[in-house]
Design a protein around this motif. Structure first.
Motif, PDB file in Angstrom:
ATOM      1  N   GLY A  99       0.836  -1.206   0.000  1.00  0.00           N
ATOM      2  CA  GLY A  99       0.000   0.000   0.000  1.00  0.00           C
ATOM      3  C   GLY A  99       0.868   1.253   0.000  1.00  0.00           C
ATOM      4  N   ILE A 100       0.683   2.092   1.020  1.00  0.00           N
ATOM      5  CA  ILE A 100       1.492   3.319   1.120  1.00  0.00           C
ATOM      6  C   ILE A 100       2.908   3.028   1.615  1.00  0.00           C
ATOM      7  CG2 ILE A 100      -0.434   4.904   1.505  1.00  0.00           C
ATOM      8  CD1 ILE A 100       0.254   4.774   4.548  1.00  0.00           C
ATOM      9  N   GLY A 101       3.178   1.770   1.984  1.00  0.00           N
ATOM     10  CA  GLY A 101       4.477   1.421   2.571  1.00  0.00           C
ATOM     11  C   GLY A 101       5.681   1.937   1.793  1.00  0.00           C
TER      12      GLY A 101
ATOM     13  N   LEU B 119      13.273  -2.107  10.367  1.00  0.00           N
ATOM     14  CA  LEU B 119      12.380  -0.953  10.179  1.00  0.00           C
ATOM     15  C   LEU B 119      11.342  -1.401   9.169  1.00  0.00           C
ATOM     16  CD1 LEU B 119      11.767   2.029  10.771  1.00  0.00           C
ATOM     17  CD2 LEU B 119      13.226   2.623   8.821  1.00  0.00           C
ATOM     18  N   LYS B 120      10.088  -1.412   9.598  1.00  0.00           N
ATOM     19  CA  LYS B 120       9.071  -2.078   8.785  1.00  0.00           C
ATOM     20  C   LYS B 120       7.941  -1.125   8.412  1.00  0.00           C
ATOM     21  CE  LYS B 120       5.592  -5.547   9.661  1.00  0.00           C
ATOM     22  NZ  LYS B 120       4.645  -4.514  10.012  1.00  0.00           N
ATOM     23  N   ALA B 121       7.679  -1.030   7.114  1.00  0.00           N
ATOM     24  CA  ALA B 121       6.506  -0.284   6.655  1.00  0.00           C
ATOM     25  C   ALA B 121       5.282  -1.185   6.817  1.00  0.00           C
ATOM     26  CB  ALA B 121       6.696   0.121   5.195  1.00  0.00           C
TER      27      ALA B 121
ATOM     28  N   LEU C 211       2.184  -3.626   6.329  1.00  0.00           N
ATOM     29  CA  LEU C 211       1.976  -4.742   5.405  1.00  0.00           C
ATOM     30  C   LEU C 211       0.500  -5.053   5.322  1.00  0.00           C
ATOM     31  CD1 LEU C 211       4.697  -7.120   6.894  1.00  0.00           C
ATOM     32  CD2 LEU C 211       4.952  -5.611   4.931  1.00  0.00           C
ATOM     33  N   SER C 212       0.043  -5.438   4.136  1.00  0.00           N
ATOM     34  CA  SER C 212      -1.352  -5.861   3.987  1.00  0.00           C
ATOM     35  C   SER C 212      -1.432  -7.361   4.226  1.00  0.00           C
ATOM     36  CB  SER C 212      -1.856  -5.567   2.575  1.00  0.00           C
ATOM     37  OG  SER C 212      -1.737  -4.194   2.300  1.00  0.00           O
ATOM     38  N   THR C 213      -2.427  -7.772   5.014  1.00  0.00           N
ATOM     39  CA  THR C 213      -2.666  -9.202   5.176  1.00  0.00           C
ATOM     40  C   THR C 213      -3.818  -9.570   4.261  1.00  0.00           C
ATOM     41  OG1 THR C 213      -2.066  -8.973   7.490  1.00  0.00           O
ATOM     42  CG2 THR C 213      -3.155 -11.020   6.857  1.00  0.00           C
TER      43      THR C 213
ATOM     44  N   HIS D 235      -0.283   2.811  12.195  1.00  0.00           N
ATOM     45  CA  HIS D 235      -1.334   2.680  11.178  1.00  0.00           C
ATOM     46  C   HIS D 235      -1.021   1.560  10.189  1.00  0.00           C
ATOM     47  CE1 HIS D 235       1.230   4.434   8.089  1.00  0.00           C
ATOM     48  NE2 HIS D 235       1.583   5.375   8.941  1.00  0.00           N
ATOM     49  N   GLY D 236      -2.001   1.255   9.327  1.00  0.00           N
ATOM     50  CA  GLY D 236      -1.844   0.181   8.352  1.00  0.00           C
ATOM     51  C   GLY D 236      -1.389   0.667   6.990  1.00  0.00           C
ATOM     52  N   SER D 237      -1.621  -0.161   5.963  1.00  0.00           N
ATOM     53  CA  SER D 237      -1.045   0.103   4.638  1.00  0.00           C
ATOM     54  C   SER D 237      -1.913   1.039   3.789  1.00  0.00           C
ATOM     55  CB  SER D 237      -0.831  -1.218   3.903  1.00  0.00           C
ATOM     56  OG  SER D 237      -2.058  -1.911   3.809  1.00  0.00           O
ATOM     57  N   ALA D 238      -3.049   1.486   4.335  1.00  0.00           N
ATOM     58  CA  ALA D 238      -3.900   2.501   3.691  1.00  0.00           C
ATOM     59  C   ALA D 238      -4.007   2.331   2.180  1.00  0.00           C
ATOM     60  CB  ALA D 238      -3.381   3.912   4.041  1.00  0.00           C
ATOM     61  N   PRO D 239      -4.521   1.198   1.696  1.00  0.00           N
ATOM     62  CA  PRO D 239      -4.581   0.979   0.237  1.00  0.00           C
ATOM     63  C   PRO D 239      -5.418   2.045  -0.471  1.00  0.00           C
ATOM     64  CG  PRO D 239      -5.747  -0.793   1.447  1.00  0.00           C
ATOM     65  CD  PRO D 239      -5.024   0.031   2.462  1.00  0.00           C
TER      66      PRO D 239
HETATM   67  P1  NAI Z   1      -5.173   1.807   7.874  1.00  0.00           P
HETATM   68  O1  NAI Z   1      -4.452   2.333   9.066  1.00  0.00           O
HETATM   69  O2  NAI Z   1      -4.330   1.319   6.766  1.00  0.00           O
HETATM   70  O3  NAI Z   1      -6.161   2.928   7.299  1.00  0.00           O
HETATM   71  C1  NAI Z   1      -7.199   3.542   8.054  1.00  0.00           C
HETATM   72  C2  NAI Z   1      -7.480   4.955   7.501  1.00  0.00           C
HETATM   73  O4  NAI Z   1      -6.399   5.832   7.853  1.00  0.00           O
HETATM   74  C3  NAI Z   1      -7.555   4.995   5.971  1.00  0.00           C
HETATM   75  O5  NAI Z   1      -8.528   5.931   5.602  1.00  0.00           O
HETATM   76  C4  NAI Z   1      -6.205   5.488   5.541  1.00  0.00           C
HETATM   77  O6  NAI Z   1      -6.206   6.195   4.329  1.00  0.00           O
HETATM   78  C5  NAI Z   1      -5.788   6.390   6.694  1.00  0.00           C
HETATM   79  N1  NAI Z   1      -4.327   6.375   6.907  1.00  0.00           N
HETATM   80  C6  NAI Z   1      -3.611   5.375   7.454  1.00  0.00           C
HETATM   81  N2  NAI Z   1      -2.312   5.690   7.482  1.00  0.00           N
HETATM   82  C7  NAI Z   1      -2.207   6.920   6.936  1.00  0.00           C
HETATM   83  C8  NAI Z   1      -1.104   7.784   6.693  1.00  0.00           C
HETATM   84  N3  NAI Z   1       0.150   7.442   7.009  1.00  0.00           N
HETATM   85  N4  NAI Z   1      -1.352   8.968   6.101  1.00  0.00           N
HETATM   86  C9  NAI Z   1      -2.604   9.342   5.786  1.00  0.00           C
HETATM   87  N5  NAI Z   1      -3.678   8.550   6.006  1.00  0.00           N
HETATM   88  C10 NAI Z   1      -3.492   7.365   6.574  1.00  0.00           C
HETATM   89  O7  NAI Z   1      -6.137   0.625   8.413  1.00  0.00           O
HETATM   90  P2  NAI Z   1      -7.018  -0.425   7.598  1.00  0.00           P
HETATM   91  O8  NAI Z   1      -7.681   0.239   6.443  1.00  0.00           O
HETATM   92  O9  NAI Z   1      -7.845  -1.073   8.633  1.00  0.00           O
HETATM   93  O10 NAI Z   1      -6.013  -1.532   7.066  1.00  0.00           O
HETATM   94  C11 NAI Z   1      -5.479  -1.559   5.750  1.00  0.00           C
HETATM   95  C12 NAI Z   1      -4.458  -2.692   5.639  1.00  0.00           C
HETATM   96  O11 NAI Z   1      -3.387  -2.458   6.545  1.00  0.00           O
HETATM   97  C13 NAI Z   1      -5.006  -4.090   5.985  1.00  0.00           C
HETATM   98  O12 NAI Z   1      -4.506  -5.036   5.052  1.00  0.00           O
HETATM   99  C14 NAI Z   1      -4.439  -4.373   7.345  1.00  0.00           C
HETATM  100  O13 NAI Z   1      -4.246  -5.755   7.562  1.00  0.00           O
HETATM  101  C15 NAI Z   1      -3.108  -3.645   7.281  1.00  0.00           C
HETATM  102  N6  NAI Z   1      -2.561  -3.232   8.575  1.00  0.00           N
HETATM  103  C16 NAI Z   1      -1.218  -3.425   8.758  1.00  0.00           C
HETATM  104  C17 NAI Z   1      -0.613  -3.023   9.919  1.00  0.00           C
HETATM  105  C18 NAI Z   1       0.860  -3.234  10.051  1.00  0.00           C
HETATM  106  O14 NAI Z   1       1.503  -3.691   9.141  1.00  0.00           O
HETATM  107  N7  NAI Z   1       1.428  -2.890  11.195  1.00  0.00           N
HETATM  108  C19 NAI Z   1      -1.361  -2.392  11.014  1.00  0.00           C
HETATM  109  C20 NAI Z   1      -2.784  -2.200  10.719  1.00  0.00           C
HETATM  110  C21 NAI Z   1      -3.334  -2.631   9.544  1.00  0.00           C
END
Ligand code: NAI
Length: 497
Positions: A25-27, A80-82, A84-86, A275-279
């Motif tokens: 995603g945004i990683g 250092l980890k961006a 990840l989408s599961t 936060h997550g990967s914000a696809p």
């Molecule tokens: P998300 O945190 O990716 O997004 C939630 C909302 O916040 C979205 O509207 C997104 O556009 C916004 N957002 C998140 N990060 C942002 C940033 N840096 N800048 C601006 N806007 C931002 O959560 P969501 O949608 O529940 O999960 C998406 C994917 O991410 C899923 O595949 C999930 O499994 C994964 N994920 C991975 C994590 C990790 O690798 N640590 C933690 C949480 C979710």
């Protein structure tokens, strides 16, 4: 980069290679921005890419990483980890959970800070850190279905697990100039499991006389974090409470896009944004790289690279103060909205500058102490094994006969108890229903039947009791032995007894 910055910092720092996962995603965008800032502030760093997440899943690795990736992370000691989408369905496991378990990442550290007045916050001045135990508790993943109606999840709390997380919280407090550590548990209800966490907290706290301590019950503690977050400094808590509390705290701080985290382990430590990967915004240069950048700052602090950590963090604060913000950040006053890469450029331009309204940081150039791994055997800890006496057994039954009458079940159990045991009580969902009991207690098909030693308790006697239960047509779904440790009961009493 400002000339002032180049003159002030004691570089080059020793070379250091970092394992980096660019994520999904945004990683890749936020990682590119973060690595540019790191490269500008700490030229001694080199980066080794490890394929985690979708790349690994697509190559057929259900765990989300290859054995080589894991080896590379362990060799580097830091990742250092961006985000990840599961992928949904298909039996994929979460990389985070697998990494946490495989690398023994026992401490999850999440600073939650309000950046008022630049970013309007309900609680200006909030600046707390949640240190969450990361491996034990109900997250050990041990669940069973035992009857038609009842499932259970084992809550496992260990003394070494408590010791290392509590010690880590105090060491973190010391290293970061924090003054107070608050322990949060629910030991008024879970007297053995949460009671152990609290007791270890008190023991460890005695070794840190310069740091104030307190204990709060988790429910009121969480409420207070929501309403009076400035009362807190460092909070240490078991896994489940920490999971909830750290999200509450990040939300209250009002800046989840800024929130960094560290996962500290013995073989390696991992640093990532909350936060997550914000696809939904991937590939559009919209994402805020701050959470990952501040995680990188935590990584530098962990490695003892205090000067670049200080420089990046202060430059980042100054960037906010100057009103340079990505689109996701609510802001008051004059603001210049920028994309991901322009935000990174703005931070790089300010390296060497300090904020004027927000509080600047100053990190030490001393690597963070990770508590020694627990000794594998009790004898090596210098602790003496407790005097352990067997004094009975709880048999758990799946029983759905005679209208679920506790008296009918009690009568059947009385007949099989002797000669080694006497039936002490029967509970349903923890509430005593025999002898006596309240006829209005809701009874499920899952019964805990406590047999007390009648002078001949032994492991063999328990198997004979179980054999008698089976011969009587009773379905024993689990047993728990009742022990006294150094004269203290190692089991809870029935409620309503
Ligand atoms: P998300 O945190 O990716 O997004 C939630 C909302 O916040 C979205 O509207 C997104 O556009 C916004 N957002 C998140 N990060 C942002 C940033 N840096 N800048 C601006 N806007 C931002 O959560 P969501 O949608 O529940 O999960 C998406 C994917 O991410 C899923 O595949 C999930 O499994 C994964 N994920 C991975 C994590 C990790 O690798 N640590 C933690 C949480 C979710």
């Amino acid at each position: 980069m400002s000339a002032q910055f180049e003159n002030r910092l004691p570089f080059p720092a020793p070379a250091r290679s970092i394992a980096v996962a660019h994520g999904d995603g945004i990683g890749p965008e936020i990682m590119a921005a973060t690595l540019r800032v790191l490269g500008a502030a700490d030229p001694g760093l080199t980066f080794h890419e490890v394929p985690l997440g979708l790349k690994a899943y697509e190559a057929g690795h259900a765990a989300g990483f290859t054995p080589e990736a894991l080896e590379a992370v362990t060799r580097h000691g830091v990742l250092l980890k961006a985000p990840l989408s599961t992928p949904q369905g298909g039996g994929y496991k979460s990389v985070n959970v697998t990494l946490r378990k495989t690398l023994g990442l026992f401490a999850n550290v999440r600073p939650c800070v309000a950046y008022h007045p630049v970013v309007p916050a309900t609680h200006p001045g909030m600046d707390l850190v949640v240190v969450r135990e990361n491996e034990e508790d109900t997250y050990a993943g041990i669940e069973h279905r035992q009857t038609d109606e009842v499932v259970q999840c084992l809550k496992l709390i260990t003394r070494p697990g408590c010791e290392r997380i509590v010690r880590h919280a105090f060491e973190y407090a010391l290293a970061n100039g924090r003054r107070k550590v608050t322990c949060m548990t629910k030991d008024n209800i879970m007297k053995l499991t949460d009671g152990l966490f609290h007791a270890v907290f008190d023991e460890v706290a005695a070794g840190y006389p310069g740091i104030a301590t307190e204990h709060m019950i988790i429910d009121i503690g969480t409420a207070r974090v929501a309403t009076r977050p400035r009362d807190f400094d460092v909070i240490v808590t078991p896994n489940l409470y920490g999971d909830i509390l750290s999200d509450v705290a990040a939300e209250v701080a009002g800046s989840i896009g800024f929130a960094p985290s560290a996962n500290i382990g013995y073989r390696a430590s991992m640093f990532e944004a909350v936060h997550g990967s914000a696809p939904d915004i991937a590939g559009r240069d919209l994402a805020n790289p701050s959470g990952l950048l501040l995680s990188a700052v935590m990584m530098l602090v962990h490695l003892g690279r205090g000067a670049p950590a200080t420089a990046i963090h202060n430059a980042w604060l100054r960037t906010l103060e100057d009103g340079v913000l990505t689109g996701d950040v609510p802001a008051a006053g004059k603001v210049r909205r920028v994309g991901t890469q322009a935000f990174a450029d703005a931070v790089i331009e300010r390296l060497g500058q300090r904020p004027e309204r927000l509080r600047p940081v100053d990190y030490p150039s001393r690597a963070e102490a990770v508590p020694a791994a627990p000794k594998p055997r009790l004898a090596e800890t210098g602790r003496v094994p407790a005097d352990k006496q067997l004094e009975g057994v709880d048999l758990f039954l799946h029983w759905d006969q005679d209208g679920r009458s506790p008296a009918a079940l009690g009568a059947r159990l009385e007949r099989i108890a002797g000669p080694e045991f006497t039936l002490e009580l029967v509970t349903n969902r923890g509430v005593k229903v025999y002898p006596g009991g309240n006829p209005h207690t809701l009874c499920s098909d899952h019964w805990r039947c406590r047999f007390r030693d009648a002078g001949e308790a032994s492991p063999l006697a328990i198997t004979r009791l179980m054999a008698r239960a089976a011969e009587a047509g009773l379905d024993v779904v689990k047993t728990e032995n009742l022990y006294r440790f150094d004269g203290k009961a190692g089991y809870s009493q029935a409620q309503g007894a």
